[in-house]
Every structure is written in C-alpha cells, then in structure tokens.
Design an enzyme around this catalytic site. Structure first.
Site, PDB file in Angstrom:
ATOM      1  N   ASN A   1     -25.519  10.359 -20.673  1.00  0.00           N
ATOM      2  CA  ASN A   1     -27.488   9.972 -20.798  1.00  0.00           C
ATOM      3  C   ASN A   1     -28.133  11.203 -21.493  1.00  0.00           C
ATOM      4  O   ASN A   1     -28.215  12.166 -20.738  1.00  0.00           O
ATOM      5  CB  ASN A   1     -27.778   9.568 -19.553  1.00  0.00           C
ATOM      6  CG  ASN A   1     -29.209   9.009 -19.801  1.00  0.00           C
ATOM      7  OD1 ASN A   1     -30.128   9.562 -20.598  1.00  0.00           O
ATOM      8  ND2 ASN A   1     -29.570   7.991 -19.193  1.00  0.00           N
TER       9      ASN A   1
ATOM     10  N   HIS B   1     -30.873  11.357 -22.690  1.00  0.00           N
ATOM     11  CA  HIS B   1     -32.467  11.752 -22.122  1.00  0.00           C
ATOM     12  C   HIS B   1     -32.137  12.348 -20.807  1.00  0.00           C
ATOM     13  O   HIS B   1     -32.982  13.487 -20.554  1.00  0.00           O
ATOM     14  CB  HIS B   1     -33.044  10.339 -21.698  1.00  0.00           C
ATOM     15  CG  HIS B   1     -33.123   9.316 -22.796  1.00  0.00           C
ATOM     16  ND1 HIS B   1     -34.226   9.785 -23.882  1.00  0.00           N
ATOM     17  CD2 HIS B   1     -32.799   8.243 -23.429  1.00  0.00           C
ATOM     18  CE1 HIS B   1     -34.215   8.845 -24.735  1.00  0.00           C
ATOM     19  NE2 HIS B   1     -33.368   7.852 -24.353  1.00  0.00           N
TER      20      HIS B   1
ATOM     21  N   GLU C   1     -17.986   3.958 -12.188  1.00  0.00           N
ATOM     22  CA  GLU C   1     -18.961   2.658 -11.550  1.00  0.00           C
ATOM     23  C   GLU C   1     -19.343   3.261 -10.164  1.00  0.00           C
ATOM     24  O   GLU C   1     -18.880   3.787  -9.336  1.00  0.00           O
ATOM     25  CB  GLU C   1     -17.932   1.504 -11.245  1.00  0.00           C
ATOM     26  CG  GLU C   1     -18.853   0.301 -11.010  1.00  0.00           C
ATOM     27  CD  GLU C   1     -17.894  -0.971 -10.760  1.00  0.00           C
ATOM     28  OE1 GLU C   1     -18.595  -1.887 -10.345  1.00  0.00           O
ATOM     29  OE2 GLU C   1     -16.768  -0.786 -10.876  1.00  0.00           O
TER      30      GLU C   1
ATOM     31  N   ASP D   1     -28.138  10.901  -8.923  1.00  0.00           N
ATOM     32  CA  ASP D   1     -28.682   9.533  -8.897  1.00  0.00           C
ATOM     33  C   ASP D   1     -30.000   9.333  -8.713  1.00  0.00           C
ATOM     34  O   ASP D   1     -30.423   9.921  -7.868  1.00  0.00           O
ATOM     35  CB  ASP D   1     -27.340   8.622  -8.072  1.00  0.00           C
ATOM     36  CG  ASP D   1     -27.739   7.030  -8.448  1.00  0.00           C
ATOM     37  OD1 ASP D   1     -27.611   6.768  -9.422  1.00  0.00           O
ATOM     38  OD2 ASP D   1     -27.337   6.396  -7.521  1.00  0.00           O
ATOM     39  N   THR D   2     -30.792   8.457  -9.345  1.00  0.00           N
ATOM     40  CA  THR D   2     -32.041   8.080  -8.810  1.00  0.00           C
ATOM     41  C   THR D   2     -32.232   6.622  -8.421  1.00  0.00           C
ATOM     42  O   THR D   2     -31.770   5.920  -9.204  1.00  0.00           O
ATOM     43  CB  THR D   2     -32.875   8.540 -10.103  1.00  0.00           C
ATOM     44  OG1 THR D   2     -32.707   9.712 -10.469  1.00  0.00           O
ATOM     45  CG2 THR D   2     -34.246   7.893  -9.974  1.00  0.00           C
TER      46      THR D   2
ATOM     47  N   PHE E   1     -37.901   7.052 -20.170  1.00  0.00           N
ATOM     48  CA  PHE E   1     -37.064   6.259 -20.136  1.00  0.00           C
ATOM     49  C   PHE E   1     -37.075   5.485 -18.560  1.00  0.00           C
ATOM     50  O   PHE E   1     -37.629   5.950 -17.703  1.00  0.00           O
ATOM     51  CB  PHE E   1     -35.783   6.535 -20.632  1.00  0.00           C
ATOM     52  CG  PHE E   1     -34.942   7.818 -19.454  1.00  0.00           C
ATOM     53  CD1 PHE E   1     -34.218   7.343 -18.449  1.00  0.00           C
ATOM     54  CD2 PHE E   1     -35.429   8.962 -19.699  1.00  0.00           C
ATOM     55  CE1 PHE E   1     -33.534   8.342 -17.599  1.00  0.00           C
ATOM     56  CE2 PHE E   1     -34.955  10.121 -18.818  1.00  0.00           C
ATOM     57  CZ  PHE E   1     -34.036   9.917 -17.841  1.00  0.00           C
ATOM     58  N   GLY E   2     -36.342   4.272 -18.648  1.00  0.00           N
ATOM     59  CA  GLY E   2     -35.998   3.713 -17.334  1.00  0.00           C
ATOM     60  C   GLY E   2     -37.380   3.113 -16.971  1.00  0.00           C
ATOM     61  O   GLY E   2     -38.388   2.311 -17.840  1.00  0.00           O
TER      62      GLY E   2
END
Length: 198
Positions: free
Chosen positions: A9, A11, A39, A68-69, A150-151
């Site tokens: 990613n 970003h 995954e 991880d968010t 983003f997101g």
C-alpha cells in the site's frame, strides 16, 4: 538503519516514510523483492498485524513492521472493526466501504456516531515481537469531506481538530492520526532500544 513495512500500500508507506524521514530509512515490501500479501485471517487487528509482520520477517534481516487498522463505531457495536478493509466485500474499494458505513448510519444523529480509529503496529527483529497501539477519537459524518488520505479518512471527523482526516495534509495527519500515534510510540521504542537493533 532500515525498516521494512510489510505492505504494498503506497499511501501507507508514504505516511510511514514521512514520519521516520529524519531517523530511519523506510522500505516497502516491493523494495526487497518478492512478497505476497497474506490474507488477514486474524480475529483481531493485533493478530493480523503479527501475521503480516511474520510473513515478511522470514524474507529479510531488517527490522520488519506491519500494521493493521480498524474503525470501531460505537453505534454499530464496534463494527466494522477487524473487517474494516473488507467491510463491503473482499474486493471492496474505499468508496464501497464508505457507502456501506454511511448507509448503516443513515438517520442516526451526529451525537450517536462516535467512533475510534485504532492502529496496531507489530515489530519483529531477530525473532523478538513487539506490539504497539495508537488511536484517535472522532465522529462519522453523513457525507465525505476532503481530498487527502484514503480509506475512511473522508468520513472520519477528528473532534479535536475540527476536520476530517481527509481534510488534513500529510504533515497535519501525522500529528493526530491513529497511525501517527502508534508510530510516535514506535519511534520512541526504537530510540530507547537502539542497541538491540544494531
């Protein structure tokens, strides 16, 4: 000193690289060769961060970090949480996820739209694993605002700054965001334990 981020990613890597630009060289998974994103099968964001970091730690001797968010919305009993990236399906775009979130909150008054963004960073070096967390409190708006980020950034209004994350420049975002708060703690940890990373 080099840190490799277990992600493709761009970003995310840009945010982390900007944050560490004066202290560490930040590489993406692409910079060290072949790496397939795994995954995210963990039941928590902590488990997912560790899964990603472990998968890359096997391929390099550098410091490896993975994050991880999750977006945890009070009104939705903590959803989307660990499923934030695939809230609207496994191939969902950022826009798909935002549309689903806003649809579920349609008609809900603003005072009941409180949410917390949490980022967990897993660090692995020479087999030692460390977990660091950062978070930011906010409110989910009823429509997107802002052109950056983003997101869920366009719908996540940071109460203490009066803007969405997408209305903040990268420099501003790196002062207040969940990832920034985790990275501040990570930077402090690395500096305080510098001898361990030589």
């Amino acid at each position: 000193m080099k840190i490799v981020v277990a992600t493709h990613n761009k970003h995310k890597v840009d945010e982390i690289r900007e944050f560490f630009k004066d202290d560490f060289e930040v590489l993406s998974a692409d910079d060290i060769g072949s790496y397939d994103e795994i995954e995210e099968t963990g039941d928590t964001i902590e488990e997912n961060a560790l899964l990603k970091a472990r998968s890359l730690a096997n391929l390099t001797d550098y410091i490896v970090i993975a994050d991880d968010t999750g977006l945890f919305v009070d009104y939705l009993d903590g959803k989307p949480g660990v499923y934030s990236a695939r809230f609207a399906g496994s191939n969902a775009t950022y826009e798909d996820n935002n549309r689903k979130l806003l649809r579920l909150l349609e008609g809900v008054p603003i005072e009941k739209r409180k949410a917390t963004f949490r980022t967990v960073v897993a660090l692995i070096y020479k087999g030692k694993e460390t977990i660091i967390e950062g978070k930011v409190e906010g409110t989910i708006l009823d429509s997107p605002r802002g052109q950056f980020g983003f997101g869920y950034d366009p719908v996540f209004f940071v109460d203490k700054v009066g803007k969405t994350l997408a209305e903040l420049t990268l420099e501003e975002k790196n002062e207040v965001s969940h990832r920034a708060n985790a990275l501040k703690k990570l930077k402090e940890y690395l500096k305080n334990n510098l001898e361990d990373f030589k």
